[in-house]
Design an enzyme around this catalytic site. Sequence first.
Site, mmCIF file in Angstrom:
data_model
loop_
_atom_site.group_PDB
_atom_site.id
_atom_site.type_symbol
_atom_site.label_atom_id
_atom_site.label_comp_id
_atom_site.label_asym_id
_atom_site.label_seq_id
_atom_site.Cartn_x
_atom_site.Cartn_y
_atom_site.Cartn_z
ATOM 1 C CD GLU A 174 -15.714 47.306 -22.628
ATOM 2 O OE1 GLU A 174 -15.546 48.272 -21.847
ATOM 3 O OE2 GLU A 174 -16.742 46.609 -22.645
ATOM 4 C CD GLU A 180 -16.378 45.936 -17.844
ATOM 5 O OE1 GLU A 180 -15.378 46.552 -18.230
ATOM 6 O OE2 GLU A 180 -17.413 46.505 -17.436
#
Length: 581
Positions: free
Chosen positions: A234, A158
Site C-alpha cells: 500500500e 496489517e
Amino acid sequence: MSNLTVKGKDLYLNGEPFQLISGAIHYFRIVPEYWEDRLLKLKACGFNCVETYVAWNLHEPKEGEFNFSGIADIEKFIRVAEKVGLYVIVRPSPYICAEWEFGGLPAWLLADRNMRVRSYYEPFLEKVDRYYDVLLEKMHPLLSTNGGPIIAMQVENEYGSFGNDKAYLKHLRDGMISRGIDVLLFTSDGPSDLMLKGGTVENVLATVNFGSRPEEAFGKLQEHFPDTPNIVMEYWNGWFDHWGEEHHTRDPHETAKTFFEMIEQGNSVNFYMFHGGTNFGFYNGANYDGKHLPTVTSYDYDCPISEAGDITPKFYAVREALAKLRDIGELVLPAPIPKISYGSIKMEESISLFDALENISQPIRRANPETMEELGQNYGFTLYQTFINGPHEKAPLTIKDVKDRALVFVNRQYIGLIDQWDNNSLDIEIPKEGATLEILVENMGRVNYGPELYDKKGITRGVRFHYQFLFDWTIYTLPLDNIEQLVFKKDAVKHKGLPTFYRGKFDVEEIGDTFVELPGWKKGVVFINGFNLGRYWEVGPQETLYLPGPLLKKGENELIVFELHEHENDSISLINEHKLG
C-alpha cells in the site's frame, strides 16, 4: 499457467524477472457497469496489475447466506481485469480495514457478546472457515496456476497493528493452502518492529505499507527479512476524509517523484488507492482517536482516477514518471463519461418516520434496550420506545454508551440530541398523564482499525431517567432496505422537527453521471431508484454525493431523501460538478 515466485530480492513470473506495478481498485465501491472503464484507465497508466480487497460483510450479509451478484460479483470483476490485460492481486483476509464498515467483518459476529475476532478463537474461526469454503472455491479457477489472472493473495491485513497471534495467522495460511490456493501468499504491515514481528508468519512473503520515506521503510523490512523483495503493498498516494474535517489532498508531483524513485530502484509498488470509488449505502467505516470519527460517503482518496472516474493531474504525473523508465506506449483512454446537470427536483411527497413505522418495521418487545447486532440488524437506524409514568419534574435523561447518535422525542416532539461525542444528556419533564419516550439511534459506521473494533451499535447498556434505569421497550429495526414499502402523501402538512422521508421524481432523456447537492438540508441518506447512495451531513467536508449514470434510467426516476432534522429547503439539485470540500 503462470506462477509468481520469489528468488532472493527478486520476483519472477513464468521464470522471467518481474516488477509489480499495481493499483488498488475495489469492485465493491464501483457500480459493475464501470469496472471495465476504471480498469482500462489503470492499464493506460502503464500498470500491469490490479489489487482488490474482498469484503466479507458484503458477501455474507446474514450468517450462512452468501451474495456474489451485482456489485458483489468478484469473479466477474477479476475476469474483466483479465480481459483488459491486467494481473490480479486478491486480499481475501477476514479483516481488510479499508475504511470499510467494521473493517469488512460482518456485523452479525457481534451478536455474540463473547465474540473475539482476529484471533485463534474457535467460534470465530468456524465462521471464517465456512466463508472460505465458499469464497476460495470461487477463486480457485481464477488462480494463475490454473490459467487465471490471480498471481498473489493476502493472508491477513496489517495484523501487526492489532495483535501477535501466530496460531491465528497459521490457521489462515494453512486454510488457504488446504483449499487449493497455490499462488504466492503474503502479509502486509506497517514498517515498524512491533508490526513486522506481530503481523508476519512463516513461509509467507512479508510486504510493507507506507506513504513516504521508502528507503526507511524498506530498510526496516530488510532488517527483519534480509534478502527479500522490496514490495510496498500500500503506497498511500492520497488519504480519506472524516465528517467534520478538511478534505485531504496530496501534491501530484511529490506523489509521482516518490513513485519514480521506488520504481527506478527496482522495487515493486501497489498504489493505494489508484481509484477509490464510493462508500455506498451504510458501508463507510470509522476510526477512533480519542473519539469516534466516521468516514464520509466519498472514497475519492485524491487518487489518479477520481471518484467519478475522471483522469486527474496525479494520473498524468504518475504516468509521466513511469514513462521515463519503460515503454508504456501512447496514452489511449476510454471515451469520457458525460457529467450532466438535471436541475432542481422538488421533493413534493413525504411521510414521517413515525407514520411509516408499520410499513417498514415490526415491533420487538424487550425488557432492556438491545444492541443492533442482538436485534439481528447490521446497519441503519434503530428506534427505541417506552412509556414513562408521571408526573416527574425535569431531570436528566442519559443513555449508557449510545452508538453513535440519538435523537430524543417525548410524545413525538423533538427534545434534542444525545451522542457519543459531546452531548451526553438531556433534561426532560414528564406530565401527570405520563409520556412516550422515543430514541432514534443512528449507526454512523463501525470502527475499522485499531483496538476499538468491538464497536456494537444502538443502545449498548441502558437508558436512565434521573438515577433510574428504564425498562419495557418496544424496538423497531430500520435498516432502510425496504423503502419501496413507503406510502407517500403530498406534503400538505410539514413534519416539523421529525425524521421524514421525502420523494421527488424527475425525467431523464440522456443518461450520464451527476451529483446530488442538498443545500439547506441537514443530515440523512439519499436513495436513487431504490439504491442507497449514502449519507450526507452539513458538517462537510463532502457537499455532494456521486450518482453514477447506470443507476438512472430513461424516463421517470425516483429520488428519496431520509432527512433527520428540520431543514430549510424542499428541493435538491442534480449538478455536473463534484464538491468534496
